[in-house]
Design an enzyme around this catalytic site. Sequence first.
Site, mmCIF file in Angstrom:
data_model
loop_
_atom_site.group_PDB
_atom_site.id
_atom_site.type_symbol
_atom_site.label_atom_id
_atom_site.label_comp_id
_atom_site.label_asym_id
_atom_site.label_seq_id
_atom_site.Cartn_x
_atom_site.Cartn_y
_atom_site.Cartn_z
ATOM 1 N N LYS A 87 41.070 35.166 31.540
ATOM 2 C CA LYS A 87 41.324 35.261 32.987
ATOM 3 C C LYS A 87 42.793 34.946 33.206
ATOM 4 C CE LYS A 87 39.203 30.724 33.562
ATOM 5 N NZ LYS A 87 38.014 30.044 34.064
ATOM 6 N N GLU A 91 30.161 39.938 40.825
ATOM 7 C CA GLU A 91 30.678 38.936 41.739
ATOM 8 C C GLU A 91 29.991 39.107 43.095
ATOM 9 O OE1 GLU A 91 32.915 37.178 40.134
ATOM 10 O OE2 GLU A 91 33.711 35.801 41.638
ATOM 11 N N LYS A 104 40.087 40.029 39.285
ATOM 12 C CA LYS A 104 39.245 38.831 39.307
ATOM 13 C C LYS A 104 38.963 38.525 40.763
ATOM 14 C CE LYS A 104 39.145 34.007 37.690
ATOM 15 N NZ LYS A 104 37.862 33.878 38.306
ATOM 16 N N ARG A 150 26.277 31.133 37.946
ATOM 17 C CA ARG A 150 26.822 31.089 36.597
ATOM 18 C C ARG A 150 26.140 30.022 35.755
ATOM 19 N NH1 ARG A 150 32.922 29.386 35.490
ATOM 20 N NH2 ARG A 150 31.875 27.552 34.698
ATOM 21 N N ARG A 157 30.328 34.172 40.783
ATOM 22 C CA ARG A 157 29.794 34.913 39.644
ATOM 23 C C ARG A 157 28.271 34.834 39.681
ATOM 24 N NH1 ARG A 157 31.496 35.066 33.988
ATOM 25 N NH2 ARG A 157 30.270 36.727 33.024
#
Lengths: 530, 350
Positions: free
Chosen positions: A395, A273, A227, A247, A232
């Site tokens: 996550k 990302e 992550k 996002r 994002r």
Amino acid sequence: MTPFAQLLERLVFSPARSAKIALLRDWIATRPDPERGFGLAAISGELAFSAAKPALIRALVAERTDPVLFGWSYDYVGDLAETVSLIWPAPASPPGPAPTLPEVVDALGKVARTEFPALLARWLDSLDASARFALIKLITGGVRVGVSARLVKVALADHYRIDVNAIEEAWPAVTPPYLALFAWLEGRGPRPLSADRPVFRPPMLANPLGDGDLATLDPTDYRAEWKWDGIRVQACASPGGVALFSRAGEDITAAFPDVAEALRGLHAVLDGELLIVRDGRVAPFSELQQRLNRKSVLVRLLREFPAMIRLYDILFEGAEDVRSLPFDERRARLEAWVARVSPLRMDLSPLVPFQTWDELAGLRAAAREAGIEGLMLKHRASPYVPGRPKGPWFKWKRDPFVIDAVLMYAQRGHGKRSSYYSDYTFGVWTEEGELVPVGKAYFGFTDAELVWLDRWIRNHTIARFGPVREVEKTLVLEIAFDAAQRSSRHRSGVALRFPRVNRIRTDKPAAEADRLTQVLALVENRRDAA
Amino acid sequence: MPPNPETWLLVRPEGLYCEPADLFIDPARAVPRALITHAHADHARPGHGAVLATPETLALMTRRLGEGRAGLSQQPLAYGESLDINGVRVTLYPAGHVLGSAQILLEWRGSRVVVTGDYCPRPQPTCAAFTPVACDLLITEATFGLPVFRHPPAEGEIARLLRSLAVFPDRTHVVGAYALGKAQRLIALLRVAGYDAPIFLHGALFPLIEVYRAFGQTFGDLRPATAADKAALKGALVIAPPAAIQDRWARRLHDPVVALASGWMRVRQRAKSRGVELPLVISDHADWDELNATADATQATEVWVTHGREEALIHALASRGILGRALSLIGRGEEDEGGGPETEAVEVTA
Ligand SMILES: [Zn+2]
Ligand SMILES: [Zn+2]
């Protein structure tokens, strides 16, 4: 204007989301085109006017009312638009039929500046008080009734029994009063598509991994990725143009011309990302922040903070929508696409191989590299579903760092918290036995803890500088944070990312709080230090 | 030359006093002899000796205050009839405010004075219609004495309520309405608008409904809301005293839409502060235009203002050459519009 005024009135006084949706649905069902579309656009802020300044409204009402009575009325009501709408002395017989919302919208688009005051006065003469209020709010750009564009889409979806994401996708292709959208929703026309414009697709989001979740999951069903601590983004490249969306669907293309340039000529919608990467190393988030919220970008910034996208999913390959394919197949498509296209400023986020959850937990604990926030777990068969479905994606954030620090200064907060000391500067001990500030925390505490801290601060103040109080160096706060970075801007030489008050440690003497050397040991970006 | 009103109409701590007739009008505390305009709590106090009022007002007062507390002796005086008291001729005229509400015409030695009490010039189905009465001195209320108060037609507000019932068919609509006057008017307006379903009432509203019925009013199917179960009230209309709409009583209803029928609902902040989701601007008082038009219609050369926002009305009258004076009578409030702390519900049930 009266139906629109009544809708506004109901929305203003209905705090419940379900009530707002019911009111919007009723509006959609009962008002004709183009009134309903203009109404939805006006309340969600997609249609904004600034035709009139408050001074014009005041001048118009001053011509028609006694200044003393107006003054008393304004004092009593407290809002200019409302006072004017109520006190406006309508003539015994109106000068003409009351204007409808579409007529108002149409006239605002073409009326000459010099003719506007007379037009406005005629409108106000022909409307009743609540319609006058709606009109004044509309033309001064102040229609605020707690309805977002998203809520309008939800109401449309509810009403026409259609997935809200389908509306979300059609949205960029339509403008108020959304005639093509209604035609499609009511089966009278084709689905609005913007072939020549890149379109935002709502992304698929992950749930935080809960305490007993792993025990219920089969490790062979899940794929793991790092992550990344960036932003994002959805990268859209089509023959008609390229765009980079956050996002939430915000278009951030202008701030990243380097990435946009790399997308040009491609044809795909990609999920990844956005990171600043130098010599293959991910830079701290603070460096990415230098690039954000800019309308235009200096060449120097582009050179110093080079941006790229680390890809982890593909939504469209060419014109083909691949979102319904299982994760493993999309991954294979993504890898093949990257290999074939070799895009600039993009690379693949690698899968993290593992056999057991224990093994993965070990990898997660050992990852102290900059730019890694933890792990993502994705079900191998999961289709790409907009929103946050429960189960397919998790996550698994790295445990936060925790230090014990001493409260040094406190400052009043803002807004609701303005009567409390709610911003806390804390420090740790140097080898010389001096306290040095290492950060500021504004949250993490409960309301009860805030009240307690506020009282403690007032009772232990030793000096005041404007809004800041210096306190006795006796209270230990356990501070959690996500990363520590080198910083030349702080006297301590270190900056903490996302610090928050984890606990109040009244049990711990200040002398036993942590030392600066311990904090420096947590610093990630050793590149600068080396 | 008729006598100056200030020589025979005096403001005393008890209230407005007519010296030659030796009686108080709507006194704020118990007095030997009282002339009462209408039965609202801020005008009709308990414990007077002799009470003179319309038969309707006497009946409502007795029901509200209890037998024996609405005057040791009661003398009814019907609309349009006159009575001579020590040379003061007293005549009552409809005020259009609630059942039995009266304007008082006092005539003494060629001087004509009208005390309006609370009044409403718009015709209502539940009480006799107001007409302006010519006089030298008008003693008026000014509850809505600011030009921001212009009441819309009540029929339009009822239409909004009925529309809301259609948009939220599963939610109970609970409407706050003062127990004396507003509740009955609301029911009558709903019936006129064609709403013929049962209307559910908070228990505190029934005693005064009975008095209205005794004077020939009909309200259709009214049922106690307290006895009805939650499911039966789904999508139904419930009327309750204003104090009840925010308390536990209303919260146990099904996802209620809280409405309030009051002239104060014209101002958003008022509605917001009372947590009202559907404000209905329905008033039993004269609005700003009506206060001014009435003063003009009576041809009075002087106007005294008993209560309300007197400064604005006096300012407006002065611009038309009418002399104004604020009496600022104590004990008058907004409670009959659902604005104040005291409510009929408390009194009726107490
Ligand atoms: Zn009153
Ligand atoms: Zn009254």
